[in-house]
Design a protein around this motif. Structure first.
Motif, PDB file in Angstrom:
ATOM      1  N   VAL A   1      71.298  28.768  17.682  1.00 38.63           N
ATOM      2  CA  VAL A   1      70.011  28.186  17.306  1.00 38.63           C
ATOM      3  C   VAL A   1      69.258  27.891  18.600  1.00 38.63           C
ATOM      4  O   VAL A   1      69.857  27.772  19.669  1.00 38.63           O
ATOM      5  N   GLY A   2      67.968  27.758  18.498  1.00 36.73           N
ATOM      6  CA  GLY A   2      67.172  27.390  19.661  1.00 36.73           C
ATOM      7  C   GLY A   2      67.570  26.014  20.166  1.00 36.73           C
ATOM      8  O   GLY A   2      67.826  25.102  19.367  1.00 36.73           O
ATOM      9  N   TYR A   3      67.652  25.863  21.464  1.00 33.88           N
ATOM     10  CA  TYR A   3      68.129  24.605  22.047  1.00 33.88           C
ATOM     11  C   TYR A   3      67.292  23.401  21.646  1.00 33.88           C
ATOM     12  O   TYR A   3      67.788  22.279  21.607  1.00 33.88           O
ATOM     13  N   LYS A   4      66.036  23.589  21.297  1.00 35.71           N
ATOM     14  CA  LYS A   4      65.184  22.464  20.905  1.00 35.71           C
ATOM     15  C   LYS A   4      65.539  21.912  19.531  1.00 35.71           C
ATOM     16  O   LYS A   4      65.137  20.818  19.177  1.00 35.71           O
ATOM     17  N   LYS A   5      66.320  22.665  18.753  1.00 36.63           N
ATOM     18  CA  LYS A   5      66.717  22.215  17.417  1.00 36.63           C
ATOM     19  C   LYS A   5      67.977  21.356  17.433  1.00 36.63           C
ATOM     20  O   LYS A   5      68.346  20.782  16.420  1.00 36.63           O
ATOM     21  N   VAL A   6      68.636  21.264  18.568  1.00 34.83           N
ATOM     22  CA  VAL A   6      69.899  20.536  18.661  1.00 34.83           C
ATOM     23  C   VAL A   6      69.656  19.033  18.695  1.00 34.83           C
ATOM     24  O   VAL A   6      68.818  18.536  19.449  1.00 34.83           O
TER      25      VAL A   6
END
Length: 158
Positions: free
Chosen positions: A96-101
């Protein structure tokens, strides 16, 4: 505050390891760094400092607890048994995109080899895989740069 740790697996560059020690110290929310595989350690088996690592760590290796593990498999099983989630920073079709973590609870963040990344068998054991999208011609960032971007995004809460 949740317990968080880093696993640096099979990093080749002592300079990258030293830079990640500095980043971990700067973020202030990393309890320990585990150095697995052939990742360089701040001191060698004779107790002498690793000059390349300490040059880039600038003393951060003295403030962040660390431990060396030969086997990442043994380490990840141990951490999971102690309630840690495993989060890999790696390019993958399952990432997943790191900003979603969103980190909730004790988390072990894994970064891998500068060229080969993290072994697929280890990725299968992870609770989540995150990656930084690349928009230029190069397919990846330096491991220490990528770790810095993600650690500040995921752990800097204020």
């Amino acid at each position: 505050m949740s317990k968080n740790c880093l696993i640096l697996h099979n990093l080749r560059s002592a300079q990258n390891v030293g830079a990640i020690f500095r980043i971990a110290d700067a973020v202030g929310r990393i309890e320990k760094i585990y150095l697995s595989g052939y990742t360089p350690t701040p001191v060698d088996r004779f107790g002498s400092p690793n000059k390349d690592l300490t040059k880039t760590a600038l003393g951060a290796e003295n403030y962040i607890a660390w431990k060396s593990f030969r086997s990442i498999s043994h380490l990840t099983y141990k951490l999971k048994a102690n309630g840690y989630k495993l989060l890999a920073l790696e390019q993958s079709d399952k990432s997943v995109g790191y900003k979603k973590v969103k980190i909730k609870g004790p988390t072990a963040i894994i970064v891998g080899n500068e060229v080969r990344g993290i072994n697929p068998a280890i990725l299968k054991r992870c609770d989540m895989i995150a990656e930084i999208p690349m928009r230029g011609q190069k397919e990846s960032l330096n491991v220490a740069v990528a770790a810095g971007i993600c650690l500040f995004r995921w752990l800097d809460i204020g």
